[in-house]
Design an enzyme around this catalytic site. Structure first.
Site, PDB file in Angstrom:
ATOM      1  CE1 TYR A  56       0.196 -16.320  -2.723  1.00 27.26           C
ATOM      2  CE2 TYR A  56       2.288 -16.844  -1.697  1.00 27.26           C
ATOM      3  CZ  TYR A  56       1.135 -17.248  -2.323  1.00 27.26           C
ATOM      4  OH  TYR A  56       0.907 -18.584  -2.544  1.00 27.26           O
ATOM      5  CG  LEU A 206      -1.970 -26.604   9.833  1.00 27.43           C
ATOM      6  CD1 LEU A 206      -1.484 -25.493  10.754  1.00 27.43           C
ATOM      7  CD2 LEU A 206      -2.183 -27.888  10.618  1.00 27.43           C
ATOM      8  NE  ARG A 208      -5.989 -22.866   1.765  1.00 25.74           N
ATOM      9  CZ  ARG A 208      -5.608 -22.030   0.812  1.00 25.74           C
ATOM     10  NH1 ARG A 208      -5.061 -20.887   1.121  1.00 25.74           N
ATOM     11  NH2 ARG A 208      -5.734 -22.364  -0.450  1.00 25.74           N
ATOM     12  N   GLY A 209      -5.854 -23.298   8.509  1.00 29.15           N
ATOM     13  CA  GLY A 209      -6.096 -23.056   9.932  1.00 29.15           C
ATOM     14  C   GLY A 209      -7.310 -23.823  10.446  1.00 29.15           C
ATOM     15  CB  SER A 212      -4.834 -24.861  13.319  1.00 26.64           C
ATOM     16  OG  SER A 212      -5.900 -24.027  13.758  1.00 26.64           O
TER      17      SER A 212
HETATM   18  N1  LIG Z   1       0.340 -23.086  -4.796  1.00 21.76           N
HETATM   19  C1  LIG Z   1      -0.767 -22.555  -4.315  1.00 21.76           C
HETATM   20  O1  LIG Z   1      -1.774 -22.464  -5.014  1.00 21.76           O
HETATM   21  C2  LIG Z   1      -0.811 -22.087  -2.900  1.00 21.76           C
HETATM   22  C3  LIG Z   1      -2.024 -21.692  -2.344  1.00 21.76           C
HETATM   23  C4  LIG Z   1      -2.037 -21.274  -1.039  1.00 21.76           C
HETATM   24  C5  LIG Z   1      -0.897 -21.253  -0.284  1.00 21.76           C
HETATM   25  N2  LIG Z   1       0.293 -21.620  -0.847  1.00 21.76           N
HETATM   26  C6  LIG Z   1       1.547 -21.570  -0.072  1.00 21.76           C
HETATM   27  O2  LIG Z   1       1.469 -22.459   1.022  1.00 21.76           O
HETATM   28  C7  LIG Z   1       1.683 -21.755   2.240  1.00 21.76           C
HETATM   29  C8  LIG Z   1       0.867 -22.384   3.337  1.00 21.76           C
HETATM   30  O3  LIG Z   1      -0.508 -22.337   2.966  1.00 21.76           O
HETATM   31  P1  LIG Z   1      -1.638 -21.834   3.929  1.00 21.76           P
HETATM   32  O4  LIG Z   1      -1.110 -20.705   4.746  1.00 21.76           O
HETATM   33  O5  LIG Z   1      -2.847 -21.588   3.143  1.00 21.76           O
HETATM   34  O6  LIG Z   1      -1.951 -23.102   4.767  1.00 21.76           O
HETATM   35  P2  LIG Z   1      -1.945 -23.640   6.208  1.00 21.76           P
HETATM   36  O7  LIG Z   1      -0.559 -23.855   6.684  1.00 21.76           O
HETATM   37  O8  LIG Z   1      -2.884 -24.767   6.141  1.00 21.76           O
HETATM   38  O9  LIG Z   1      -2.679 -22.529   7.096  1.00 21.76           O
HETATM   39  C9  LIG Z   1      -1.969 -21.500   7.686  1.00 21.76           C
HETATM   40  C10 LIG Z   1      -2.855 -20.779   8.695  1.00 21.76           C
HETATM   41  O10 LIG Z   1      -3.230 -21.689   9.730  1.00 21.76           O
HETATM   42  C11 LIG Z   1      -3.290 -21.011  10.975  1.00 21.76           C
HETATM   43  N3  LIG Z   1      -2.514 -21.770  11.978  1.00 21.76           N
HETATM   44  C12 LIG Z   1      -2.963 -22.142  13.187  1.00 21.76           C
HETATM   45  N4  LIG Z   1      -2.041 -22.821  13.857  1.00 21.76           N
HETATM   46  C13 LIG Z   1      -0.958 -22.887  13.077  1.00 21.76           C
HETATM   47  C14 LIG Z   1       0.327 -23.463  13.254  1.00 21.76           C
HETATM   48  N5  LIG Z   1       0.684 -24.088  14.354  1.00 21.76           N
HETATM   49  N6  LIG Z   1       1.204 -23.334  12.250  1.00 21.76           N
HETATM   50  C15 LIG Z   1       0.873 -22.692  11.113  1.00 21.76           C
HETATM   51  N7  LIG Z   1      -0.331 -22.118  10.895  1.00 21.76           N
HETATM   52  C16 LIG Z   1      -1.251 -22.217  11.881  1.00 21.76           C
HETATM   53  C17 LIG Z   1      -2.711 -19.636  10.756  1.00 21.76           C
HETATM   54  O11 LIG Z   1      -3.790 -18.743  10.692  1.00 21.76           O
HETATM   55  P3  LIG Z   1      -3.894 -17.592  11.785  1.00 21.76           P
HETATM   56  O12 LIG Z   1      -2.561 -16.900  11.767  1.00 21.76           O
HETATM   57  O13 LIG Z   1      -5.036 -16.778  11.345  1.00 21.76           O
HETATM   58  O14 LIG Z   1      -4.153 -18.341  13.094  1.00 21.76           O
HETATM   59  C18 LIG Z   1      -2.078 -19.688   9.380  1.00 21.76           C
HETATM   60  O15 LIG Z   1      -2.200 -18.457   8.711  1.00 21.76           O
HETATM   61  C19 LIG Z   1       1.331 -20.306   1.930  1.00 21.76           C
HETATM   62  O16 LIG Z   1       1.964 -19.407   2.813  1.00 21.76           O
HETATM   63  C20 LIG Z   1       1.824 -20.184   0.513  1.00 21.76           C
HETATM   64  O17 LIG Z   1       3.221 -19.936   0.507  1.00 21.76           O
HETATM   65  C21 LIG Z   1       0.335 -22.054  -2.135  1.00 21.76           C
END
Ligand SMILES: NC(=O)c1ccc[n+]([C@@H]2O[C@H](COP(=O)([O-])OP(=O)(O)OC[C@H]3O[C@@H](n4cnc5c(N)ncnc54)[C@H](OP(=O)(O)O)[C@@H]3O)[C@@H](O)[C@H]2O)c1
Length: 337
Positions: A56, A206, A208-209, A212
């Site tokens: 990352y 979420l 990826r948002g 959200s």
């Molecule tokens: N194992 C794997 O293959 C894999 C893949 C992907 C991720 N991950 C891990 O999982 C974590 C979470 O995944 P993700 O970031 O893709 O998924 P997520 O939690 O579904 O989406 C996060 C995005 O949603 C938006 N958002 C809007 N409101 C929110 C709120 N109240 N709380 C949190 N986010 C909000 C934000 O975008 P904005 O800031 O643009 O508004 C944030 O960047 C990653 O950080 C990583 O550590 C693992």
């Protein structure tokens, strides 16, 4: 904060974990000071699980965590680290390396960047089809013996790979995408996880948002934001998916919650063996996500939610075709519930 066990072989962690990926990569520019403040706020509110990957931001995310954790007790936090993805200087993806020598090499760099002498949970970010999973897990098990790692985790693998890996060394948790619109794991992977006593850390709760409530068709996606390439965020797919969000919004309004809180609460309701990672990179988003812990979904709410967002209702795959091919988890049967 609620706590949950990562299966019968892993540690007890907070029910919500903080995913730090977006603070360094993939979602366009992030503010470093705000990222660190968000990590501090998460720890202060009882989050103990921080998820990262050495790829990352090509090490940036680990260095950020090192800065954020300075002055904190090492044992007050669990660091879950993914390795294996190969990047080029432009940030492109070159494949995966999960050979035993690569495992130890990646780990050595990670420990130095994080400024610690052990990682709590270490996992290959993707299955490497040319390296038997037994060899990858065997190498992590050696690192456990040597005291550099505490638990073995996996990411986005299917049921067969999980069983093979678990036979070599107990797996603490499988990290996999799980949300109201990503439920393919329910057919075979989730029952296998449960039968083995493995925990599940859900990411993308979420989507990826998208789920959200803060996303709209008008939102301009910045350069470097990989949501530009995700099929669910594009054209007609996005329009259709946003109608699902509006259905969620009317339920959320009735419950006095936000769309994001309902989506996170739904994942947490899927079982006490599930920990939800939230990808907040700002304190306001984190605070909203934490509010999901106060949302009680009744059995009637759950039925209504599944009507509002029926299984397989999402338009578009969760990754682009190239990335879908890299997912061992997508090789098994899809959910037909
Ligand atoms: N194992 C794997 O293959 C894999 C893949 C992907 C991720 N991950 C891990 O999982 C974590 C979470 O995944 P993700 O970031 O893709 O998924 P997520 O939690 O579904 O989406 C996060 C995005 O949603 C938006 N958002 C809007 N409101 C929110 C709120 N109240 N709380 C949190 N986010 C909000 C934000 O975008 P904005 O800031 O643009 O508004 C944030 O960047 C990653 O950080 C990583 O550590 C693992």
């Amino acid at each position: 904060m609620i706590t949950r066990s990562l299966g019968s072989h892993g540690p007890r962690v907070s029910g919500l974990g903080l995913g730090c990926m977006g603070m360094s990569d993939l979602y366009g520019p992030a503010d470093e000071a705000e990222s660190i403040a968000t990590i501090h706020a998460a720890l202060d509110r009882g989050i103990t699980l921080l998820d990262t990957g050495d790829y990352y931001g090509m090490g940036h995310n680990e260095l950020l965590l090192r800065d954020a954790l300075r002055g904190r007790k090492r044992e007050s936090v669990l660091l879950s680290v993914k390795f294996g993805a190969l990047r080029d200087p432009e940030g492109g993806w070159l494949g995966v390396d999960a050979r035993p020598a690569a495992v130890k090499n990646f780990l050595a760099y990670t420990l130095r960047r994080l400024g610690t002498d052990y990682v709590d949970i270490y996992r290959p970010g993707r299955f490497n089809p040319v390296v038997p999973i037994e060899e990858t897990v065997g190498a992590i098990a050696e690192m456990i013996q040597a005291g550099h790692v505490r638990y073995v985790g996996l990411s986005e693998v299917g049921a067969d790979t999980l069983k093979k890996a678990h036979a070599v060394h107990p797996i603490s948790d499988l990290q996999i995408e799980y949300s109201l619109i990503s439920r393919g794991l329910e057919a075979e992977i989730l029952p296998t996880v449960r039968s083995l006593g493995v925990g599940l850390t859900a990411y993308g709760v979420l989507s990826r948002g998208l789920l959200s409530g803060h996303w709209s068709a008008e939102r301009t996606v910045q350069k470097g934001d990989f949501r530009n390439f995700l099929p669910r965020f594009r054209g007609e797919n996005l329009e259709r998916n946003l109608t699902l969000v509006e259905a969620l919004r009317s339920m959320a309004n009735e419950k006095g919650a936000s769309v994001a809180q309902i989506a996170i609460a739904w994942v947490l309701s899927r079982g006490d063996d599930i920990v939800a990672l939230v990808g907040a990179r700002r304190r306001d988003r984190l605070s909203e996500a934490l509010g999901a812990l106060d949302v009680a979904l009744t059995p009637e709410d759950l039925v209504r939610l599944e009507k509002a967002v029926p299984l397989d209702a999402a338009a578009g795959d969760r990754y682009d075709p190239g990335q879908m091919r890299m997912l061992d988890s997508e090789r098994g049967p899809r959910s037909t519930i």
